[in-house]
Design a protein around this motif. Structure first.
Motif, PDB file in Angstrom:
ATOM      1  N   LYS A 183       0.816  -1.285   0.027  1.00 52.59           N
ATOM      2  CA  LYS A 183      -0.097  -0.156   0.053  1.00 52.59           C
ATOM      3  C   LYS A 183       0.965   1.261  -0.034  1.00 52.59           C
ATOM      4  N   ASN A 184       0.252   2.158  -0.556  1.00 51.03           N
ATOM      5  CA  ASN A 184       1.001   3.490  -0.609  1.00 51.03           C
ATOM      6  C   ASN A 184       0.316   4.565   0.279  1.00 51.03           C
ATOM      7  N   TYR A 185       1.047   4.981   1.313  1.00 50.57           N
ATOM      8  CA  TYR A 185       0.522   6.006   2.141  1.00 50.57           C
ATOM      9  C   TYR A 185       1.330   7.347   1.893  1.00 50.57           C
ATOM     10  N   ASN A 186       1.084   8.144   0.870  1.00 54.28           N
ATOM     11  CA  ASN A 186       1.658   9.028   0.493  1.00 54.28           C
ATOM     12  C   ASN A 186       1.447  10.235   1.139  1.00 54.28           C
ATOM     13  N   ASP A 318      15.621  10.009  -1.368  1.00 58.68           N
ATOM     14  CA  ASP A 318      14.135   9.729  -1.623  1.00 58.68           C
ATOM     15  C   ASP A 318      13.418   8.960  -0.470  1.00 58.68           C
ATOM     16  N   TYR A 319      13.978   7.767  -0.008  1.00 59.99           N
ATOM     17  CA  TYR A 319      13.587   6.869   1.039  1.00 59.99           C
ATOM     18  C   TYR A 319      14.848   6.546   1.835  1.00 59.99           C
ATOM     19  N   MET A 338      14.900  15.250   7.628  1.00 56.14           N
ATOM     20  CA  MET A 338      15.121  16.351   7.170  1.00 56.14           C
ATOM     21  C   MET A 338      15.817  16.052   5.613  1.00 56.14           C
ATOM     22  N   ILE A 339      16.435  15.031   5.567  1.00 57.72           N
ATOM     23  CA  ILE A 339      17.302  14.755   4.172  1.00 57.72           C
ATOM     24  C   ILE A 339      16.694  13.643   3.462  1.00 57.72           C
ATOM     25  N   GLN A 343       9.755   9.395   1.799  1.00 59.65           N
ATOM     26  CA  GLN A 343       9.250   8.909   2.949  1.00 59.65           C
ATOM     27  C   GLN A 343      10.300   8.246   3.805  1.00 59.65           C
ATOM     28  N   LEU A 344      10.111   8.208   4.979  1.00 60.97           N
ATOM     29  CA  LEU A 344      11.004   7.535   6.012  1.00 60.97           C
ATOM     30  C   LEU A 344      10.321   6.427   6.622  1.00 60.97           C
ATOM     31  N   PHE A 345      10.951   5.213   6.811  1.00 63.23           N
ATOM     32  CA  PHE A 345      10.277   3.781   7.322  1.00 63.23           C
ATOM     33  C   PHE A 345      10.925   3.576   8.422  1.00 63.23           C
TER      34      PHE A 345
END
Length: 668
Positions: A183-186, A318-319, A338-339, A343-345
């Protein structure tokens, strides 16, 4: 928040009454149901959008028309089966499934009016009772949901024995796992996932990295963690996983995919996230050393330095995927955010140590509470012994939200807590008449060798396909001088009686094929075995480290654990937990008297008092140094690094875990 125990997964954005009834069926029966319009781990697409496949356990696969249009649906049906055949070839499933014409009868075509029936009538219509066919349906399902199994492990024949059923079980993602991967949780910058040990968290991260890599061709992805051991492991695991999943694109290291530990080095800035950021944005870098502040302080300073940059900084990745998030404080997550452009997982363990104080799932998006490594009764028994739930007073008591975060269903009756767990698919269709935990009493070193031999003889007699790799023998105490002696006696006996070689984990630090694993408690994290034989040679105290070690050892077993206890030292303990084992085995539940509010306060006070006792870091280092057989030079390195890697707020158990990671990095 995405709650745990999601039994329904749907690959559609629009709502449909047809989907609702399958959702209700899944949650009512606690059976995993999937609704997909294509194979999830693929880029397949179809001209007709009003059709889907419905996957239900022990049922033929339904390919369903959601509209009255028949011609386009027929094309969809034929194309769907053709693509499924391609996937079967790609992952070598044809060895078991054969050609599509041989398994096409396991897929049922359902027209628009057919799907309007009641769920019960639909289930009756597609129910499959032949075990060979059920196994083939599970393999087809695994292809459709991207939960690819190693066909060599699965084998061609349907397993019959308990051991083979567990070892060769076809692994399928549950709804929560599938939602995290696909799933995408943009709308969210940070996605947080927490899981109990054994819930498959790292495996999910590998799948997520793969999904991002093959579907986001222009984007850069970073995997990071605290310690160098996991970093090195992921350098090995990711390429191996990509090969297994048939990723056709070559990995572009340090361009599209990075693996970096958190801190890094001034000599090689690209080996760590923090050092990379300092070089990239020209801010001060502090290397790991004697006079360096704690890492969370450095991250906070870096965040403030980046905020002062003019013009504002542009994200460079990007991720970012962060594993073992419990090793970090919030400033590191803020620095990574910040960088990070998209998205950050953030993935971490919950209740890895049963005496940790933070079991909060606040701000968590995915909770993984189903432990697939450990049979539910074994996990209940391990929790019961670890937390002293049947003792007076218990060593630990959780509030209702904490029990639920750990995967328990709470019922209360007549002043008692009845704690149960939902069934796990890996174990739900195997015999229920085997013992998950056996307490065995012994008196001295001579009889422990005899007891271990007798135990293995019984295991071997009941499991014809048993191999040495299926068994681990674990010493609970850290008295390694004595353990070395016992291990040597065991080594001689195992070779003489069974012809088996031994792998001493405290020397090799890893598993080896075709050997029986013998180790102390310090070398078993992350490992699993069909059978665990745990030896305690001293009095089992209420010491938190001892109880957590018991919990950790018992939960390494897939099928059964055998706990060998010195009878003379532990008469009361054996009496209490022999009864507890019988109760949990019979009722499939922990049934305990709820402590009074006054007693809960006493438990809490005792718990906090013991957690806040002075932590003798030197004593812990000496104890672990002996366990790991460190040289004087290695011990000095551990002392130096420990001074700067241990936040003052840590309790003894947390300090012990962190020092173990430092030791593992030093001896690497």
């Amino acid at each position: 928040m995405i709650l745990e125990d999601s039994y329904f997964y749907i690959d559609f954005d629009d709502e449909n009454a047809i989907f609702s009834k399958f959702n209700d069926y899944a949650n009512k029966t606690k059976k995993q149901v999937y609704v997909v319009k294509k194979a999830l781990a693929t880029n397949y697409s179809y001209m007709y959008d009003n059709a889907c496949a419905v996957l239900i356990p022990n049922c033929r696969i339904m390919i369903t028309n959601l509209k009255e249009e028949e011609k386009d649906f027929t094309t969809y049906f034929e194309d769907f089966i053709e693509d499924l055949g391609v996937l079967s070839d790609k992952y070598n499933y044809r060895e078991v499934l054969g050609r599509p014409r041989e398994w096409k009868n396991l897929i049922k075509k359902y027209g628009y009016n057919d799907i309007k029936k009641d769920v019960k009538d639909i289930i009756d219509d597609i129910q499959e009772n032949n075990q060979d066919n059920i196994r083939k349906i599970e393999l087809l399902t695994s292809l459709l949901i991207g939960s690819i199994n190693d066909i060599k492990r699965i084998g061609k024949e349907t397993p019959v024995t308990l051991l083979d059923k567990v070892k060769r079980k076809i692994v399928l993602f549950d709804g929560t796992q599938s939602n995290f991967i696909y799933k995408n949780y943009n709308d969210k910058k940070e996605i947080r996932i927490q899981g109990l040990a054994g819930t498959g968290k790292t495996e999910l991260l590998l799948h997520k990295i793969r999904e991002l890599y093959i579907n986001e061709a222009e984007y850069s992805i970073v995997f990071t963690c605290y310690n160098t051991i996991l970093e090195d492991d992921m350098h090995f695991r990711i390429p191996k996983f990509f090969n297994f999943m048939r990723v056709e694109e070559q990995i572009e290291w340090n361009k599209r995919l990075w693996i970096m530990r958190a801190w890094g080095s001034g000599k090689n800035y690209s080996c760590g996230v923090y050092s990379f950021i300092c070089q990239k944005y020209d801010i001060p870098f502090s290397p790991f050393g004697k006079n360096t502040p704690r890492f969370d302080i450095l991250c906070k300073e870096a965040v403030e330095a980046l905020k002062l940059k003019q013009p504002p900084i542009e994200p460079c990745f990007d991720y970012i995927v962060i594993d073992e998030s419990q090793d970090f404080a919030e400033p590191f997550f803020e620095l990574c955010s910040m960088i990070t452009r998209k998205q950050l997982f953030i993935a971490g363990d919950i209740f890895q140590n049963i005496f940790e104080t933070n079991i909060s799932t606040a701000n968590t998006d995915f909770i993984l509470s189903r432990c697939y490594r450990t049979e539910p009764k074994t996990l209940m028994l391990a929790h019961a012994i670890g937390m002293g739930l049947y003792e007076s007073p218990p060593l630990r008591w959780l509030d209702d939200s904490e029990w639920e975060a750990c995967g328990y269903i709470i019922n209360k009756a007549n002043g008692k807590y009845i704690l149960t767990r939902n069934p796990i698919r890996r174990f739900e269709d195997i015999e229920v008449n085997y013992k998950t935990l056996t307490l065995t009493k012994y008196n001295n070193d001579n009889t422990i060798i005899d007891e271990i031999e007798a135990c293995i003889q019984r295991i071997k007699a009941n499991n014809q396909s048993l191999v040495p790799d299926d068994i681990a023998i674990i010493f609970l105490e850290s008295d390694m001088f004595h353990n070395y002696h016992t291990a040597n006696l065991l080594e001689s006996m195992l070779y003489e009686k069974f012809g088996w070689s031994v792998n001493k984990g405290y020397e090799t630090k890893q598993r080896q094929e075709n050997t029986i694993f013998i180790s102390n408690i310090n070398n078993i994290k992350g490992l699993e075995f069909c059978f665990v034989l745990l030896i305690s040679e001293k009095k089992i105290t209420t010491n938190f480290r001892v109880r957590n070690a018991i919990y950790m050892a018992l939960t390494r077993s897939l099928i059964s654990s055998y706990f060998f206890i010195n009878e003379k030292e532990n008469e009361k303990f054996i009496e209490i937990y022999s009864k507890a084992i019988k109760q949990i085995e019979q009722n499939n539940a922990i049934i305990i008297q709820e402590p009074s509010q006054e007693l809960k306060e006493i438990i809490k006070t005792n718990f906090v008092k013991r957690k806040n006792e002075k932590n003798d870091i030197q004593e812990i280092i000496e104890d672990l140094s002996a366990a790991y057989n460190l040289t004087l030079e290695q011990k000095d390195d551990v002392k130096m690094f420990s001074k700067k890697a241990l936040p003052k707020s840590m309790n003894r158990n947390e300090i012990t875990d962190r020092i173990e990671k430092i030791i593992q990095a030093v001896v690497k």
